[in-house]
Design a protein around this motif. Structure first.
Motif, short mmCIF file in Angstrom:
data_model
loop_
_atom_site.label_atom_id
_atom_site.label_comp_id
_atom_site.label_asym_id
_atom_site.label_seq_id
_atom_site.Cartn_x
_atom_site.Cartn_y
_atom_site.Cartn_z
N LEU A 198 0.85 -1.20 0.00
CA LEU A 198 0.00 0.00 0.00
C LEU A 198 0.88 1.25 0.00
O LEU A 198 0.98 1.98 0.98
CB LEU A 198 -0.93 0.00 1.21
CG LEU A 198 -1.99 -1.11 1.23
CD1 LEU A 198 -2.81 -1.04 2.51
CD2 LEU A 198 -2.91 -1.02 0.01
N THR A 199 1.51 1.50 -1.12
CA THR A 199 2.46 2.61 -1.25
C THR A 199 1.84 3.76 -2.04
O THR A 199 0.86 3.59 -2.76
CB THR A 199 3.74 2.14 -1.95
OG1 THR A 199 3.38 1.50 -3.18
CG2 THR A 199 4.49 1.13 -1.08
N GLN A 200 2.46 4.93 -1.90
CA GLN A 200 1.98 6.12 -2.61
C GLN A 200 2.59 6.25 -4.00
O GLN A 200 2.29 7.19 -4.72
CB GLN A 200 2.27 7.37 -1.78
CG GLN A 200 1.40 7.48 -0.54
CD GLN A 200 -0.06 7.71 -0.86
OE1 GLN A 200 -0.40 8.54 -1.70
NE2 GLN A 200 -0.95 6.97 -0.20
N GLU A 203 6.70 2.01 -6.98
CA GLU A 203 7.96 1.30 -6.75
C GLU A 203 7.71 0.06 -5.90
O GLU A 203 6.95 0.09 -4.93
CB GLU A 203 8.96 2.23 -6.05
CG GLU A 203 10.34 1.61 -5.86
CD GLU A 203 11.32 2.59 -5.24
OE1 GLU A 203 12.44 2.17 -4.93
OE2 GLU A 203 10.95 3.77 -5.07
N TRP A 204 8.34 -1.07 -6.27
CA TRP A 204 8.20 -2.32 -5.54
C TRP A 204 8.70 -2.15 -4.11
O TRP A 204 9.78 -1.60 -3.88
CB TRP A 204 8.98 -3.42 -6.24
CG TRP A 204 9.08 -4.72 -5.47
CD1 TRP A 204 10.12 -5.13 -4.69
CD2 TRP A 204 8.11 -5.77 -5.42
NE1 TRP A 204 9.86 -6.36 -4.15
CE2 TRP A 204 8.63 -6.79 -4.58
CE3 TRP A 204 6.84 -5.95 -6.00
CZ2 TRP A 204 7.94 -7.97 -4.32
CZ3 TRP A 204 6.16 -7.14 -5.73
CH2 TRP A 204 6.70 -8.12 -4.91
N GLN A 205 7.92 -2.61 -3.15
CA GLN A 205 8.35 -2.56 -1.75
C GLN A 205 8.94 -3.91 -1.36
O GLN A 205 8.23 -4.91 -1.29
CB GLN A 205 7.17 -2.24 -0.83
CG GLN A 205 7.60 -2.10 0.63
CD GLN A 205 6.42 -1.97 1.57
OE1 GLN A 205 5.31 -1.65 1.16
NE2 GLN A 205 6.66 -2.22 2.86
N PRO A 206 10.24 -3.97 -1.10
CA PRO A 206 10.86 -5.25 -0.78
C PRO A 206 10.40 -5.79 0.57
O PRO A 206 10.08 -5.03 1.49
CB PRO A 206 12.36 -4.93 -0.75
CG PRO A 206 12.43 -3.47 -0.44
CD PRO A 206 11.23 -2.87 -1.09
N SER A 207 10.35 -7.10 0.68
CA SER A 207 10.07 -7.77 1.95
C SER A 207 11.37 -8.19 2.59
O SER A 207 12.34 -8.52 1.91
CB SER A 207 9.19 -9.00 1.72
OG SER A 207 9.13 -9.80 2.89
N ILE A 208 11.37 -8.24 3.91
CA ILE A 208 12.58 -8.65 4.63
C ILE A 208 12.99 -10.07 4.27
O ILE A 208 14.18 -10.41 4.29
CB ILE A 208 12.38 -8.50 6.15
CG1 ILE A 208 13.73 -8.57 6.88
CG2 ILE A 208 11.39 -9.53 6.68
CD1 ILE A 208 14.74 -7.53 6.46
#
Length: 386
Positions: A198-200, A203-208
């Motif tokens: 849920l980004t603004q 861009e891909w949000q990486p997971s840990i």
């Protein structure tokens, strides 16, 4: 087991059902089964006919292949057999601590954050060190402070990304540095990723779990997929020993997640692009509405969120947050969460992912309440919904 009262959940339990304008909710505007069928292009009668003909057994104990393949598709390196289904993300976080943390272990957690991440390990007898996230640093972890806290060893480091309540998004560079600290101590790095995606921006949000072998991701269908009613979450990790412990402990408190929840979650995950498109549109349009309102209100301020569904909003009225939020609820019907639930005085958490009409009316009601505070005559009567 002695554990501190869960401040935010107790507040929600006490007031949520009577709210006129619920802008404390943290899920993206929830969807019905009819909406899910429409978004996924599924024939309703066919789906329900198949579901209704099934015998109500425990179902797939470890989760159906459809469910686990769907969850794995949200990551870059996770395989279906590296996923442990749970009862929501709350169940996932609890299960991680229950499985891996022992009395005397050292755990580093952050504040403000979801209270599970520090109260549960403390209740299990762990030594919990708190890293306070600072407004002036955009609520991002201070890597130098994390390194100092980890001196002498640590069993687990806990983060929340995107952050609840502040909406901060930890960039990959900081995640990698945190992982390097964890690796130097052979520690687990648990990241509650319940708002991930849920980004603004796009861009891909990486997971840990895609960055660190002993990284542990927890998430659910509630926030991102607008399906809190099915109570289905998961744990994902590459670490084989952690998986072994979590599967062993799962036999004592979970058994399965229920075949109906599994079937609905599997359907939603098969249509994840459509749901994410809907929900990103909601949070981006609604954050613009919230931001415009905040710029016009002279008594409040915030660090604009980069992701998630919540914002931590500060005010300068000389009253504690429980009193202010309760008075506001009682006089104008606007329901938000006191910042003191997160140990952040003179603030409130606003959930901006409700339907647009509720958000606009709720913010307008808050403005009316603020004007009454300015005049020193906060009323006691509650309006009817317009």
């Amino acid at each position: 087991m002695n554990i501190n009262p869960f401040a935010v959940e107790e507040w929600m339990n006490a007031y949520e059902t009577g709210a006129l304008y619920n802008i404390a909710e943290t899920c993206v505007d929830s969807i019905s089964l009819d909406e899910l069928f429409s978004l996924s292009g599924t024939d309703k009668e066919s789906f329900l006919s198949r579901l209704c003909s099934r015998r109500l057994t425990y179902g797939a104990i470890e989760g159906s292949p459809e469910l686990k393949n769907g969850i794995a598709s949200l990551y870059r390196t996770i395989k279906p057999d590296e996923i442990v289904p749970t009862h929501g993300a709350a169940g996932a976080n609890h299960h991680v601590f229950y499985s891996l943390i022992n009395p005397g272990d050292t755990v580093i957690s952050i504040m403000p954050s979801y209270q599970q991440l520090y109260s549960i390990p403390a209740s299990l007898g762990a030594r919990v060190k708190i890293m306070h996230l600072k407004k002036e640093n955009g609520y991002l972890p201070d890597i130098d402070e994390l390194k100092r806290l980890a001196e002498g060893g640590v069993k687990m480091i806990c983060l929340n990304n995107p952050n609840n309540p502040a909406g901060a998004l930890i960039p990959q560079e900081i995640l990698e540095k945190a992982a390097a600290i964890a690796q130097s101590c052979h520690a687990y790095l648990l990241v509650d990723e319940v708002y991930r995606h849920l980004t603004q921006d796009e861009e891909w949000q990486p997971s840990i779990v895609d960055l660190y072998e002993k990284g542990i991701s927890t998430s659910s269908m509630s926030k991102v997929f607008s399906l809190a009613g099915i109570r289905l979450g998961w744990i994902a990790t590459h670490d084989k020993e952690a998986l072994k412990q979590m599967w062993s402990h799962r036999d004592y408190n979970l058994i399965s997640c229920g075949m109906i929840d599994d079937a609905i979650a599997s359907l939603a995950l098969s249509a994840k692009e459509k749901i994410l498109e809907r929900n990103k549109k909601i949070i981006r349009e609604n954050l613009a509405i919230l931001d415009d309102w905040i710029q016009k209100e002279p008594h409040i301020s915030y660090v604009k969120p980069h992701a998630g569904t919540t914002a931590l909003v500060y005010y300068d009225f000389p009253v504690d947050s429980y009193t202010l939020c309760r008075q506001m609820y009682e006089t104008c019907g606007a329901f938000v969460t006191p910042g003191d639930c997160f140990n952040e005085p003179h603030s409130m958490r606003i959930g901006y992912a409700a339907d647009k009409d509720t958000l606009i009316k709720g913010l307008h009601a808050m403005s009316t309440f603020f004007r009454s505070l300015e005049a020193g005559k906060a009323g006691s009567s509650r309006p009817s919904e317009a």
